[in-house]
Design a protein around this motif. Structure first.
Motif, PDB file in Angstrom:
ATOM      1  N   LYS A  84      23.421  24.376  33.257  1.00  0.00           N
ATOM      2  CA  LYS A  84      23.001  23.407  32.238  1.00  0.00           C
ATOM      3  C   LYS A  84      21.497  23.485  31.990  1.00  0.00           C
ATOM      4  CE  LYS A  84      26.802  20.141  32.972  1.00  0.00           C
ATOM      5  NZ  LYS A  84      27.205  18.821  33.523  1.00  0.00           N
ATOM      6  N   LYS A  88      19.730  24.421  28.482  1.00  0.00           N
ATOM      7  CA  LYS A  88      18.699  23.551  27.892  1.00  0.00           C
ATOM      8  C   LYS A  88      17.591  24.384  27.266  1.00  0.00           C
ATOM      9  CE  LYS A  88      15.175  20.185  29.347  1.00  0.00           C
ATOM     10  NZ  LYS A  88      14.638  19.424  30.511  1.00  0.00           N
ATOM     11  N   LYS A 116      25.737  25.436  22.002  1.00  0.00           N
ATOM     12  CA  LYS A 116      24.364  25.908  21.844  1.00  0.00           C
ATOM     13  C   LYS A 116      24.286  27.379  21.424  1.00  0.00           C
ATOM     14  CE  LYS A 116      22.159  22.601  24.961  1.00  0.00           C
ATOM     15  NZ  LYS A 116      21.220  22.076  23.938  1.00  0.00           N
TER      16      LYS A 116
END
Length: 328
Positions: A84, A88, A116
């Motif tokens: 994660k 990010k 993403k």
């Protein structure tokens, strides 16, 4: 490609050796950065292994825009958190097996990566090795007739290791060793399993030290799998058909595959040595480079669907054993 390693333990050193070997033979890899939560440890690792940069914070390394692919080399229990973090910052991910501690975590990070648009794959090295195609070609060629029964084992005397015995680190034999036997069966026989039976030996800490797993397939095949943290096993895989059988010397890193007929002579009718390798890790790095260059978000050698399948199987096994991790 600028490659960074998140974590600076033993497996990180194995990857560093791999990357040095790839660079030495002219491949486009740069040993770019390493991060540890201890800056001195990262600096020592970088100096020893030949990395350009060392960081005492995972986030600080991931904020470096020159990082293209991150190899996650931390315990299973921390994989989801660290993936994660990578997501990010939009960094490509090669995450060491087991992909996560449970299937729920795997589903979450895979969904986040898709959202993403970031590349991510599981570093289960046997999925990427040439031996996989060699074995599958032998099976499809009819070299042993119709494949019907598979046996595989993997064991090392590592029960005393902290990462193995602690439930908070997603310890036990299953996620560390059993994952290889399950992947070996999946690569050879597929995933159409209609029944799964198992027995287990547990440590006092509440994680498994030894297990026997039997998979029953819809087409009648069976796979018999053993893994243990209590003893060194021969690590062999055997796939049996109605006209012979083949053996794999080490399911964790196959180097020799032998084919035997029904004559019971004990003499192989065919022997195949796999290509010379640096460590065996290079194949997963090369797969990442190919996939990322082609704009793919996962590796065809280990698609997210297969990662999820194996994680769900391991969750089901742990449920059979009433084996729970604190983060489940």
């Amino acid at each position: 490609m600028n490659i960074a390693i998140l974590g600076a333990g033993n497996i990180a050193a194995a990857m560093a050796k791999t990357l040095r070997g790839m660079k030495a033979r002219g491949q486009d890899v740069e040993l770019y950065a390493v991060a540890s939560r201890d800056l001195a440890k990262a600096q020592t690792f970088a100096a020893k292994e030949g990395f350009l940069r060392a960081y005492g914070s995972y986030e600080e390394m991931l904020a470096d825009d020159s990082v293209e692919l991150v190899y996650i080399a931390t315990p299973h229990s921390h994989h989801a958190e660290h993936m994660k973090l990578c997501l990010k910052y939009g960094r490509g991910i090669l995450c060491e097996k087991s992909f996560t501690g449970n299937a729920r975590q795997a589903e979450e990070v895979i969904a986040l990566a898709a959202e993403k648009g970031v590349f991510m794959t599981e570093a289960i090295w046997t999925r990427y090795m040439p031996s996989r195609q060699i074995i599958n070609d032998l099976l499809s060629s009819g070299a042993i007739g119709t494949p019907r029964v598979l046996m595989a084992n993997l064991g090392y005397a590592i029960e005393g290791s902290e990462r193995i015995c602690k439930p908070e680190l997603a310890g036990g034999a299953l996620l560390d060793l059993g994952v290889y036997t399950l992947n070996f069966a999946s690569m050879a026989f597929g995933d159409d399993v209609v029944r799964m039976e198992s027995s287990v030996g547990m440590m006092d800490t509440g994680v498994d030290h030894t297990e026997n797993i039997t998979l029953y397939y819809r087409d009648g095949k069976t796979a018999h799998l053993v893994s243990t943290t209590m003893a060194q096993t021969d690590r062999r895989g055997v796939i049996c058909g109605d006209k012979g059988y083949l053996t794999v010397d080490n399911i964790n890193n196959p180097l020799l595959i032998q084919v035997f007929d029904n004559s019971h002579s004990g003499v192989p009718v065919q022997e195949i040595h796999v290509p010379e390798q640096i460590t065996g890790y290079e194949y997963q790095v090369e797969a990442c480079m190919r996939a990322m260059a082609a704009g793919k978000k996962q590796c065809p050698e280990m698609p997210h669907s297969e990662t999820l399948h194996i994680m769900r199987v391991m969750d089901e096994l742990r449920a059979q054993w009433n084996m729970v991790y604190p983060f489940d």
